[in-house]
Design a protein around this motif. Structure first.
Motif, PDB file in Angstrom:
ATOM      1  N   SER A 223      -9.388   2.643   2.332  1.00  0.00           N
ATOM      2  CA  SER A 223      -8.718   1.474   2.889  1.00  0.00           C
ATOM      3  C   SER A 223      -9.594   0.279   2.532  1.00  0.00           C
ATOM      4  CB  SER A 223      -8.578   1.603   4.410  1.00  0.00           C
ATOM      5  OG  SER A 223      -7.967   0.455   4.963  1.00  0.00           O
ATOM      6  N   ARG A 225     -10.243  -3.959   2.711  1.00  0.00           N
ATOM      7  CA  ARG A 225      -9.915  -5.200   3.421  1.00  0.00           C
ATOM      8  C   ARG A 225     -10.289  -6.401   2.568  1.00  0.00           C
ATOM      9  NH1 ARG A 225     -10.966  -9.505   6.564  1.00  0.00           N
ATOM     10  NH2 ARG A 225     -10.036  -9.660   8.646  1.00  0.00           N
ATOM     11  N   TYR A 236      -4.977  -5.564   4.465  1.00  0.00           N
ATOM     12  CA  TYR A 236      -5.496  -4.228   4.164  1.00  0.00           C
ATOM     13  C   TYR A 236      -4.633  -3.569   3.097  1.00  0.00           C
ATOM     14  CZ  TYR A 236      -8.939  -3.855   7.943  1.00  0.00           C
ATOM     15  OH  TYR A 236     -10.041  -4.016   8.738  1.00  0.00           O
ATOM     16  N   ASN A 238      -4.202   0.336   1.332  1.00  0.00           N
ATOM     17  CA  ASN A 238      -4.609   1.734   1.470  1.00  0.00           C
ATOM     18  C   ASN A 238      -4.260   2.526   0.222  1.00  0.00           C
ATOM     19  OD1 ASN A 238      -5.504   1.539   4.246  1.00  0.00           O
ATOM     20  ND2 ASN A 238      -3.346   1.327   4.787  1.00  0.00           N
ATOM     21  N   LYS A 247      -1.458   9.827   4.346  1.00  0.00           N
ATOM     22  CA  LYS A 247      -1.917   8.997   5.462  1.00  0.00           C
ATOM     23  C   LYS A 247      -1.325   9.400   6.804  1.00  0.00           C
ATOM     24  CE  LYS A 247       1.409   5.237   4.481  1.00  0.00           C
ATOM     25  NZ  LYS A 247       1.870   5.741   3.156  1.00  0.00           N
ATOM     26  N   TYR A 252      -8.395   8.112  10.809  1.00  0.00           N
ATOM     27  CA  TYR A 252      -9.645   7.478  10.378  1.00  0.00           C
ATOM     28  C   TYR A 252     -10.723   7.729  11.430  1.00  0.00           C
ATOM     29  CZ  TYR A 252     -13.077   4.132   8.772  1.00  0.00           C
ATOM     30  OH  TYR A 252     -14.234   3.565   8.321  1.00  0.00           O
ATOM     31  N   ASN A 273      -9.842   0.179  11.608  1.00  0.00           N
ATOM     32  CA  ASN A 273     -11.080   0.795  11.135  1.00  0.00           C
ATOM     33  C   ASN A 273     -12.314   0.194  11.793  1.00  0.00           C
ATOM     34  OD1 ASN A 273      -9.275   2.043   9.446  1.00  0.00           O
ATOM     35  ND2 ASN A 273      -9.893   0.946   7.596  1.00  0.00           N
ATOM     36  N   CYS A 291      -4.252   5.887  10.059  1.00  0.00           N
ATOM     37  CA  CYS A 291      -4.604   5.304   8.754  1.00  0.00           C
ATOM     38  C   CYS A 291      -3.480   4.442   8.207  1.00  0.00           C
ATOM     39  CB  CYS A 291      -4.954   6.415   7.768  1.00  0.00           C
ATOM     40  SG  CYS A 291      -6.507   7.243   8.131  1.00  0.00           S
ATOM     41  N   GLY A 292      -3.399   3.208   8.650  1.00  0.00           N
ATOM     42  CA  GLY A 292      -2.436   2.270   8.087  1.00  0.00           C
ATOM     43  C   GLY A 292      -0.996   2.667   8.314  1.00  0.00           C
TER      44      GLY A 292
END
Length: 672
Positions: A223, A225, A236, A238, A247, A252, A273, A291-292
């Protein structure tokens, strides 16, 4: 070396070498009791020991919570290992060299691709981490950003954070120069190839990098940023889904948090995160994030492997509140115990820790948990105010949430408290909850009838490898059963003989076509299965029937009864039931026998008699059940079918009487 390629011969050597009392004894205080060991169960809180370990059977069984299995299952449950990880742990302990089995061309090609994806991902993580500390731009941009967010070098290195340079294809060029193919870089999502020009560039250029790990610590994806104020670019980015990264099935921080979650018996679920890392740095290490993606059932089940207790931490603004509410039904539907903590004034876990410090954060978390159902009701009640239509909708919404709670006492308490908040009677809310439960049940039944269930071979989830064990028979209509029903004693004991003595050979006398008596040898499994097949009888209890069917399949394929198939089953109820039959729940003290100077016949010494008696009793009970069923049909049958049913009833009744007479003549029955 890849654990998922351990060959069957090596697995067999590991299982033969492993002593379950030694392995379990490293984690649980065990005391000898007869032939077995006993201790307090590590999987639930108890004061009176009910956790049994049988060295002779190589299994454990808790008669309190029902957990059961072999030494591999124990490590998977207690240490949260995958199947290959547990085997590797045992191989290390007993100094067994792991050998790889010969793969087919298709398996080798797939394994090569998976290995390539893992290798390039791990290469990328190390490169980005190196840039963060050893590149001038990496230090000035990436490292300074993390330091500004209050992260220490220790926590940065623990989570493997890094930086990808702003250059168009810096990482891609570096990876190709180190022997990684462009195709492999594209499959991981690290490199993007423009379709029109074929030009390649780094997906994560100019971003700080958060590697995403598997439970075993392998890098699956990233991931990234962005650090600029470019409104056209996503904050973000991914990694896309690949052969190794999905995902919706990853959390995470779980790799770093898994032991702390198990120890605390609680998991904190946050949004981002940085929130995860900040919580860990503040001493709250049992923290993870999705995760996203919105929270998924797969992610909830990952948490459930470690604990059923979840506290959701979201921002105190409206968006954070809505995000928390969206997760509630999924969490409750999976049987989780859910609480919520909302931070004041738009704070989040990271900003709160930065502003007030680690100690204040821990104190806030300890004192500001709220019941999720009640919180949701209060939040939505504040929105609907006095609008009667919206209030009615809220009552229905609340009822549907409560209906997902599986514990009856917990559900009743929610009804009591929510009825007070909503200012409706408990009877009204109870009625709405009952309606919601029925609707859920109908949806479940409809979804089951619309889909065709097929049995599959055992599959290792992480490796994708299929074991070559016998396929389990396709589920029958009996699979929709109540597990709380206790099987009849004769059924239970017959399956117990099948599991414990199925491969034991007994002499059998029979009369051939020339009316001459002959002797031959058959295993207990052959005797039971052939006898029941000849009489076309099945077990009434579904778990007994499933074990019988799988043993029949093993026998048909020319093999012996392999009880390990049941002890490593992914079906918790089947595994627990089988282990319960295989663990000796009592034994006679050798010192007592010596003192009394008597000999107590063992079950092995009386196996033939026990087997004959149990088969007769089982048949008699099943015939009586069939007669009862036919009598029920007789009540509503038309004249045409009544005579046929009466004939069948008479025939089965005669057979049952013959079995009763034979049972009384041959042996004195000890079964009802």
């Amino acid at each position: 070396m890849q654990f998922e390629m351990i060959d069957q011969e090596t697995i067999q050597r590991i299982m033969e070498a492993a002593r379950i009392e030694e392995v379990v004894g490293q984690f649980v205080s065990l005391k000898k009791r007869g032939a077995n060991y006993i201790g307090c169960c590590p999987f639930h809180n108890e004061k009176t020991p009910s956790f049994n370990v049988s060295p002779t059977r190589g299994i454990f069984k808790c008669f309190g919570c029902g957990e059961a299995g072999d030494v591999v299952k124990f490590l998977m449950k207690h240490e949260h290992y995958t199947y290959p990880e547990a085997l590797h742990w045992l191989a290390d302990k007993y100094h067994i060299e792991i050998r790889e089995e010969e793969l087919t061309d298709e398996q080798r090609e797939r394994q090569t691709e998976r290995d390539g994806l893992f290798h390039v991902s791990e290469f990328a993580q190390k490169y980005f981490a190196d840039l963060l500390y050893n590149n001038e731009i990496g230090r000035a941009v990436g490292l300074s950003y993390f330091h500004q967010r209050g992260l220490s070098d220790e926590i940065i290195k623990r989570f493997g954070l890094g930086y990808c340079l702003e250059d168009w294809s810096n990482f891609t060029d570096h990876a190709i120069n180190n022997g990684y193919s462009q195709a492999m870089l594209e499959k991981t999502g690290l490199t993007i190839i423009k379709e029109d020009t074929g030009k390649r560039y780094d997906r994560f250029r100019g971003r700080v990098m958060f590697p995403i790990y598997s439970i075993s610590g392998r890098v699956l994806g990233f991931s990234g940023r962005i650090l600029t104020s470019d409104k056209q670019a996503a904050k973000y980015v991914n990694s896309p889904d690949s052969e190794i990264y999905n995902k919706s099935r990853i959390l995470y921080g779980l790799y770093q948090a898994r032991q702390a979650i198990g120890k605390a018996d609680k998991c904190y679920l946050v949004e981002g995160n940085i929130d995860v890392i900040s919580m860990h740095q503040s001493g709250v290490e049992n923290t993870v994030a999705s995760c996203g993606t919105s929270l998924t059932i797969e992610q909830i089940r990952l948490i459930k492997r470690y604990t059923p207790n979840v506290t959701v931490l979201y921002d105190g603004d409206k968006a954070g509140i809505k995000a928390a509410l969206r997760a509630i039904d999924l969490l409750f539907a999976e049987g989780m115990h859910v609480r919520v903590t909302l931070f004041p004034g738009g704070e989040d876990p990271d900003s709160y820790a930065q502003k007030y410090g680690s100690t204040a954060l821990q104190e806030f978390l300890a004192t500001h948990e709220d019941n999720f159902v009640l919180y949701k009701t209060r939040v939505l009640l504040d929105e609907v105010k006095d609008d009667p239509i919206r209030r009615a909708g809220l009552i229905s919404d609340t009822a549907h949430t409560i209906a997902l709670v599986t514990d009856l006492m917990e559900r009743q308490e929610y009804i009591r408290q929510c009825s007070y908040l909503l200012k409706v009677s408990e009877d009204v809310l109870t009625h709405e909850v009952a309606k919601a439960i029925n609707q859920n049940r109908e949806r479940t039944l409809n979804s089951k009838s619309d889909s065709t269930q097929t049995a599959a071979p055992y599959q290792n989830v992480e490796s994708g490898q299929t074991d070559n064990q016998p396929e389990e028979p396709a589920p029958t209509t009996q699979d929709n059963y109540q597990f709380t029903l206790t099987p009849p004693e004769a059924e239970r004991h017959l399956v117990q003989l099948l599991l414990n003595y199925g491969n034991t050979v007994l002499p059998q006398t029979f009369t051939n076509e020339k009316n001459v008596q002959q002797q031959s040898e058959y295993s207990v499994a052959q005797i039971i299965i052939s006898d029941l097949r000849n009489d076309q009888l099945a077990f009434s209890h579904p778990l007994c029937q499933r074990i019988y069917e799988q043993c029949s399949l093993m026998l048909d394929r020319g093999g012996q009864i392999d009880t390990r198939r049941f002890l490593t089953s992914d079906d918790d109820k089947l595994r627990s039931f089988a282990a319960g039959l295989m663990v000796d729940t009592y034994s006679i003290s050798s010192s007592w026998l010596k003192l009394k100077q008597i000999h107590v016949p063992t079950i092995e010494e009386n196996l033939q008699q026990d087997l004959t008696e149990t088969l007769y009793t089982f048949k008699r009970q099943r015939l009586n059940q069939i007669v009862c069923s036919l009598n029920e049909q007789l009540r509503s049958a038309d004249v045409e079918h009544q005579q046929q049913l009466l004939t069948e009833i008479q025939s089965y009744s005669n057979l049952a009487r013959q079995l009763s007479n034979a049972l009384g003549q041959v042996i004195t029955p000890h079964l009802n």
